[in-house]
Motif scaffolding. Sequence first.
Motif, PDB file in Angstrom:
ATOM      1  N   ILE A 195       0.852  -0.950   0.014  1.00  0.00           N
ATOM      2  CA  ILE A 195      -0.090   0.030   0.085  1.00  0.00           C
ATOM      3  C   ILE A 195       1.024   1.350  -0.140  1.00  0.00           C
ATOM      4  N   GLU A 196       2.015   1.229   0.789  1.00  0.00           N
ATOM      5  CA  GLU A 196       2.678   2.353   0.989  1.00  0.00           C
ATOM      6  C   GLU A 196       3.405   2.588  -0.530  1.00  0.00           C
ATOM      7  N   GLY A 197       3.845   1.573  -1.136  1.00  0.00           N
ATOM      8  CA  GLY A 197       4.369   1.546  -2.564  1.00  0.00           C
ATOM      9  C   GLY A 197       3.417   2.164  -3.483  1.00  0.00           C
ATOM     10  N   PHE A 198       2.340   1.593  -3.471  1.00  0.00           N
ATOM     11  CA  PHE A 198       1.350   2.024  -4.159  1.00  0.00           C
ATOM     12  C   PHE A 198       0.927   3.448  -4.111  1.00  0.00           C
ATOM     13  N   PHE A 199       1.051   3.974  -3.000  1.00  0.00           N
ATOM     14  CA  PHE A 199       0.759   5.513  -2.702  1.00  0.00           C
ATOM     15  C   PHE A 199       1.985   6.253  -3.211  1.00  0.00           C
ATOM     16  N   VAL A 256       4.094   5.662  -5.623  1.00  0.00           N
ATOM     17  CA  VAL A 256       3.743   5.454  -7.007  1.00  0.00           C
ATOM     18  C   VAL A 256       3.089   6.707  -7.541  1.00  0.00           C
ATOM     19  N   ILE A 257       1.816   6.607  -7.018  1.00  0.00           N
ATOM     20  CA  ILE A 257       1.131   7.662  -7.384  1.00  0.00           C
ATOM     21  C   ILE A 257       1.404   8.886  -7.099  1.00  0.00           C
ATOM     22  N   VAL A 258       1.942   9.211  -5.885  1.00  0.00           N
ATOM     23  CA  VAL A 258       2.565  10.572  -5.428  1.00  0.00           C
ATOM     24  C   VAL A 258       3.707  11.182  -6.444  1.00  0.00           C
ATOM     25  N   GLY A 259       4.361   9.874  -6.858  1.00  0.00           N
ATOM     26  CA  GLY A 259       5.702  10.321  -7.930  1.00  0.00           C
ATOM     27  C   GLY A 259       5.158  10.553  -9.029  1.00  0.00           C
ATOM     28  N   PHE A 260       4.080   9.771  -9.604  1.00  0.00           N
ATOM     29  CA  PHE A 260       3.624  10.103 -10.977  1.00  0.00           C
ATOM     30  C   PHE A 260       2.755  11.523 -10.790  1.00  0.00           C
ATOM     31  N   PHE A 261       2.042  12.039  -9.878  1.00  0.00           N
ATOM     32  CA  PHE A 261       1.711  13.202  -9.588  1.00  0.00           C
ATOM     33  C   PHE A 261       2.617  14.480  -9.804  1.00  0.00           C
TER      34      PHE A 261
END
Length: 179
Positions: free
Chosen positions: A24-28, A30-35
Amino acid sequence: MIPCADWWSWSFDCEISNNQALIIEGFFAVIVGFFFLWLQRRQSRKLDKVTKDITEKIYSKPIQNYQCDFNIDDPNGTYQSATQKVDVWVRDVVEEFQRPNTIITDSTIDNTRIIEIEDPQEGSLKIEVYSARDANLGEFGVIPTVLVQVNSANPALIDKIMKHGQPYYSVSLVYSRAN
């Protein structure tokens, strides 16, 4: 097992394993990184557009004036001999423009000799000869030199007078655009 955080409680109450928490931390992450990558690219595109607009504004304007600076020196001579070389060069240039309807003025202002040539066929040319000074050549010493500056809206005129056989050094060409 790790109990779910309060901010997760809106969707479900559960216990997750350490591996699930890392996923879950990794998923978030990645999302924050893409943002942030998207935000950076968006800002970069805005900057590219501004840079392109400025460049187009500058380079779309016609060139108004060309300026050529060079030195005429006499490494084995004196200031007087360097000045004499410039006088011979100026005389040769002026002789080349001696024809009907050409206006040539020669004046001196604050130790600067100014020769202005108005030729109806080729355009105007302004030559400024600054008083003799030392040119520091580093390990080669100091030599007497005279700075000459030539201005014209016609680059062919500058090219034409530069073909006179003087030994130039440190020649630079600058052009300016319309405002």
